[in-house]
Design a protein around this motif. Structure first.
Motif, short mmCIF file in Angstrom:
data_model
loop_
_atom_site.label_atom_id
_atom_site.label_comp_id
_atom_site.label_asym_id
_atom_site.label_seq_id
_atom_site.Cartn_x
_atom_site.Cartn_y
_atom_site.Cartn_z
N ARG A 1 0.70 -1.08 0.07
CA ARG A 1 -0.17 0.00 0.00
C ARG A 1 0.94 1.28 0.02
NH1 ARG A 1 -4.06 -1.84 4.81
NH2 ARG A 1 -4.70 -3.89 3.87
N VAL A 2 2.41 1.08 0.13
CA VAL A 2 3.03 2.24 0.23
C VAL A 2 3.13 2.77 -1.30
CG1 VAL A 2 5.43 3.10 0.60
CG2 VAL A 2 4.23 1.34 2.24
N ARG A 3 3.04 4.30 -1.40
CA ARG A 3 2.89 4.86 -2.70
C ARG A 3 4.21 5.97 -2.56
NH1 ARG A 3 -0.83 8.48 -3.07
NH2 ARG A 3 -1.21 8.38 -0.65
N ASP A 4 4.86 5.83 -3.63
CA ASP A 4 6.31 6.81 -3.58
C ASP A 4 5.68 8.36 -3.52
OD1 ASP A 4 7.70 4.83 -4.19
OD2 ASP A 4 7.88 4.97 -6.14
N GLU A 5 4.69 8.84 -4.03
CA GLU A 5 4.08 10.17 -3.88
C GLU A 5 3.67 10.52 -2.52
OE1 GLU A 5 1.04 7.48 -6.02
OE2 GLU A 5 3.12 7.71 -5.99
N ALA A 6 3.40 9.42 -1.71
CA ALA A 6 2.89 9.67 -0.22
C ALA A 6 4.19 10.22 0.69
CB ALA A 6 2.16 8.51 0.14
N PHE A 7 5.33 9.92 0.26
CA PHE A 7 6.35 10.19 1.29
C PHE A 7 6.70 11.87 1.48
CE2 PHE A 7 7.96 5.81 0.17
CZ PHE A 7 8.20 5.57 1.39
N ALA A 8 6.43 12.41 0.57
CA ALA A 8 6.96 14.12 0.68
C ALA A 8 6.05 14.65 1.51
CB ALA A 8 6.78 14.64 -0.38
N GLN A 9 4.67 14.51 1.78
CA GLN A 9 3.74 15.01 2.71
C GLN A 9 3.97 14.41 4.21
OE1 GLN A 9 -0.36 14.50 2.14
NE2 GLN A 9 -0.56 16.75 2.08
N ALA A 10 4.08 12.94 3.92
CA ALA A 10 4.41 12.56 5.35
C ALA A 10 5.50 12.95 5.84
CB ALA A 10 4.54 10.80 4.91
N PHE A 11 6.72 13.18 5.38
CA PHE A 11 7.82 13.36 6.11
C PHE A 11 7.71 14.93 6.61
CE2 PHE A 11 11.03 10.49 4.13
CZ PHE A 11 11.68 10.32 4.98
N ASP A 12 6.79 15.79 5.93
CA ASP A 12 6.52 17.28 6.37
C ASP A 12 5.80 17.15 7.75
OD1 ASP A 12 8.16 18.56 4.59
OD2 ASP A 12 6.28 18.92 3.18
N ALA A 13 4.71 16.09 7.77
CA ALA A 13 3.92 16.06 8.87
C ALA A 13 4.66 15.20 10.10
CB ALA A 13 2.69 15.31 8.39
N ALA A 14 5.58 14.39 9.64
CA ALA A 14 6.07 13.66 10.87
C ALA A 14 7.05 14.42 11.33
CB ALA A 14 6.72 12.25 9.99
N LEU A 15 7.74 15.46 10.57
CA LEU A 15 8.86 16.03 11.15
C LEU A 15 8.19 17.14 12.17
CD1 LEU A 15 11.14 16.76 7.95
CD2 LEU A 15 11.81 15.93 10.03
N ALA A 16 6.70 17.66 11.62
CA ALA A 16 6.25 18.57 12.62
C ALA A 16 5.77 17.96 13.90
CB ALA A 16 5.02 19.23 11.79
N ALA A 17 5.37 16.63 13.71
CA ALA A 17 5.09 16.11 14.93
C ALA A 17 6.24 15.64 16.03
CB ALA A 17 4.41 14.55 14.52
N HIS A 18 7.36 15.46 15.38
CA HIS A 18 8.38 15.13 16.29
C HIS A 18 8.89 16.51 17.14
CE1 HIS A 18 12.79 13.65 16.74
NE2 HIS A 18 12.13 13.50 17.54
N GLU A 19 8.58 17.82 16.38
CA GLU A 19 9.20 18.96 16.67
C GLU A 19 8.15 19.29 17.83
OE1 GLU A 19 8.94 21.62 13.44
OE2 GLU A 19 10.72 21.10 12.73
N ALA A 20 6.90 19.06 17.88
CA ALA A 20 5.64 19.05 18.79
C ALA A 20 6.17 18.33 20.02
CB ALA A 20 4.40 18.85 18.52
#
Length: 695
Positions: free
Chosen positions: A24-43
């Motif tokens: 189910r992993v799509r290449d095009e999903a990574f860019a947005q996922a990284f942005d959100a995951a980085l923000a979550a880690h910062e929080a």
């Protein structure tokens, strides 16, 4: 916000025993996922920093250990794809993500309020009543912050962050350039004279490689080690050997967009500046500060001790090869594209067997089974293959690792065949590491999910994959790393499995190689792929007798690379890295018939990231340990001695970085080793020389 911006396939790992849903992993999903995951880690980091409570181990260190779980999952899936099954989309994102991740961790590492909490704990550690593992974890975090620049003034911190970000981008480009050169080059051959000397197994692999490139009916020499090395070993066509060899050693130095020489120059300059900012004399001193070796002087001392013996042995080997060239009517010096060919002929002459005779007995399936069998005998675990499980590539195989009580210990994935979407070499990594901490998602601890990646030649349709002895050792080596991850038994993720000093991490892998050539393992698993008959005892005896054959060559090509690595990182910026490489090789007296195992423009250990920068020596440092460690078994007369295996698991394979590596080794062996056992194992000294040694 995070939940809506991250594709669930990247973070909700609800497949078999917690595996990701790779399908189910799509290449095009990574860019947005990284942005959100980085923000979550910062929080999560901000929540730790904003806590008004007095810093404690739990509210600061344990919180740091479990923070960033979402980012870890996205990252694990992405970097797995980037290494083992990449494409243009992934590579473009890699060039973007590598510096972005560096920038993210630089901000964390220089967060003054966060470091103040860690520093308060470190300064008061004597009264915190921490256990040994907690003390090690706290030490690792405190040193990590200091090495990230937490004690620097703000302008120096900002410059350090810029350097790290630039280095991350350069490392990503370096690796991609090598892969591009490997992918772009092939030598297509036709039946007849082009194939002179090539055994059937190699012709089958070359035919499969040609078919993959749309050249059915022809034969492709590629730059994958699983094809190029046997081609150089068996091809009777000296002109073709030279052509292939020159392409192999020119990776990363072909001019144009994939040339890595300027990347190396920039990388070395930035690493030197980084070390100076952090108060170290050079980058090697910075990297070695937290290792067993401690100093560049200790590393160079070991390397030169080995070099002197290795180069003398190699020159003697070269003389034998030159005599064989003359005997067969040749009128040329032994050149690098000749060595493997004539060494194989000399081995056949001296020991009455060749690699081609041995290979039909080394089926991939059987060597995988041998790896599992040895693990079962030593550590009481077994592998259960699971089919029909979604994976990231059809080649990948999935195994449950279970203990004697049938308890699930780990998940293991094996990805064994070369392909153009995979970087060269072999490696172990993990999607998740073992630990026992409760996580924000409600889980209490995690089992390790570990994978091995290799680059063996794909067999012809319907044929079994046959390995060389070096291939088989590689399989055992990487599975030794995997065991280090899968047998981990610690509380905290940062010291789990392979989370150890760089010059200790190769001990479990190199030690495991020894069991490949234990006679009862070879007798059981080295069976002919056509007849099913076990390797004849006479051939087995010859294989064991020839274990140190060509040891001078192998040690020289490795040690030359390690010495160049150290020279690069004990100097400041260099104007021309290739001139430095040439100067070092001339000074140490590298024979013209041998080249570095990894020339600078494709030295991925050192320049595709900094994992082994000023650290390539660590294979040899660990080899000193592994030669001594295996002696613990041979001294008992039983390669599977139960008490020795119990100590090995308890003190080496299961403790990760929760114990100082020197203390861990002494707990297993009772003492630290000297290099003599390693030199003897390589055949670089004779046992008579050791009798007077007080090492």
């Amino acid at each position: 916000m995070t939940a809506t911006r991250i594709d669930p396939a990247l973070v909700d790992w609800t497949g078999l025993n917690g595996l990701p849903h790779f399908d189910r992993v799509r290449d095009e999903a990574f860019a947005q996922a990284f942005d959100a995951a980085l923000a979550a880690h910062e929080a999560e980091i901000e929540a730790i920093v904003q806590s008004v409570t007095t810093p404690t181990f739990d509210n600061t260190v344990t919180a740091l250990e479990t923070a960033g779980d979402t980012l870890s999952r996205v990252s694990a899936l992405f970097w797995s794809r980037a290494g083992a099954d990449t494409n243009d989309t992934i590579q473009a994102l890699e060039r973007e993500i590598a510096p972005k991740m560096s920038r993210h961790y630089s901000r964390i590492g220089t967060n003054p309020a966060l470091f103040a909490r860690i520093d308060a704990l470190w300064q008061n550690r004597a009264v915190l009543k921490l256990d040994l593992e907690q003390t090690r974890v706290l030490e690792r975090h405190w040193k990590g912050f200091v090495r990230a620049g937490a004690k620097l003034a703000k302008p120096e911190q900002e410059r350090l962050a810029e350097i790290n970000e630039t280095l991350a981008g350069l490392g990503a480009r370096f690796g991609q350039n090598v892969l591009a050169d490997e992918k772009a080059w092939s030598l297509l051959l036709d039946a007849g004279d082009d194939l002179d000397g090539l055994p059937d197994f190699l012709k089958d692999a070359m035919a499969a490689a040609a078919a993959e490139r749309g050249a059915d009916g022809r034969y492709a020499v590629t730059l994958s080690r699983s094809i190029i090395e046997p081609f150089l070993t068996f091809s009777a066509r000296r002109d073709l050997r030279e052509q292939a060899f020159r392409a192999w050693v020119a990776r990363g130095a072909n001019g144009g967009q994939t040339d890595n020489r300027e990347i190396v120059r920039q990388t070395l300059a930035l690493r030197a500046e980084k070390a100076k900012l952090l108060g170290y004399a050079n980058f090697a001193a910075f990297k070695l500060d937290d290792t067993m070796a401690k100093t560049p002087e200790a590393v160079n001392g070991l390397l030169m001790q080995v070099w002197e013996k290795a180069v003398a042995r190699a020159r003697a080997e070269e003389a034998e090869l030159a005599a064989l060239v003359a005997e067969e009517g040749g009128n040329h010096a032994v050149m690098p594209w000749d060595w493997r060919y004539y060494a194989e002929r000399l081995r056949a002459k001296k020991f009455s067997f060749s690699e081609a005779e041995l290979k039909p007995y080394l089926q991939l399936e059987n060597i995988i089974a041998a790896c599992f069998d040895v693990a079962g005998r030593l550590f009481g675990i077994r592998a259960v293959e699971k089919t029909g499980v979604p994976v990231y590539h059809p080649d990948v195989r999935v195994f449950e690792i279970r203990d004697a009580d049938d308890r699930l210990v780990a998940m293991f994935l094996g990805d064994y065949f070369a392909r153009s979407s995979k970087r060269s070499g072999a490696w172990m990594s993990a999607y998740q590491s073992q630990h026992r901490l409760p996580l924000p998602n409600g889980a209490k601890g995690e089992i390790p999910i570990v994978y091995n990646v290799c680059n063996f030649a794909r067999p012809a349709q319907g044929q079994p994959a046959l390995l060389s002895l070096d291939d088989a050792r590689t399989l055992f080596h990487e599975f030794g790393h995997a065991l280090h991850g899968m047998l981990s038994d610690v509380t905290y993720p940062s010291v789990s499995g392979t989370g150890v000093a760089r010059d200790f991490v190769e001990l479990p892998s190199q030690l495991y190689e020894h069991w490949l050539t234990v006679p009862e393992i070879l007798t059981r698993y080295a069976v002919h792929y056509r007849t099913g008959e076990a390797m004849p005892q006479a051939l087995l005896d010859k294989v064991l007798a020839a274990r140190t054959f060509n040891a001078g060559f192998a040690t020289v090509e490795f040690t030359a690379s390690a010495l160049v690595d150290m020279a690069f990182h004990t100097n400041g910026p260099v104007g021309d890295p290739m001139a430095v490489q040439a100067e070092v090789l001339e000074r140490i007296g590298l024979p013209q018939s041998i080249v570095m195992r990894h020339a600078t423009p494709h030295f991925q250990h050192v320049f595709a990231g900094d994992g082994y920068s000023a650290g390539y020596y660590s294979y040899m440092w660990s080899e000193v340990l592994d030669a001594d460690a295996f002696s613990a078994f041979t001294e008992t007369g039983d390669a599977f001695d139960a008490d020795t295996a119990r100590r090995l698991k308890a003190h080496i394979y299961s403790v990760g970085g929760s114990v100082d590596p020197e203390e861990a080794y002494k707990a297993f062996r009772g003492k630290l080793p000297s290099p003599e056992a390693m030199l003897a194992k390589k055949g670089l000294v004779v046992f008579e020389e050791l009798s007077g040694s007080d090492g």
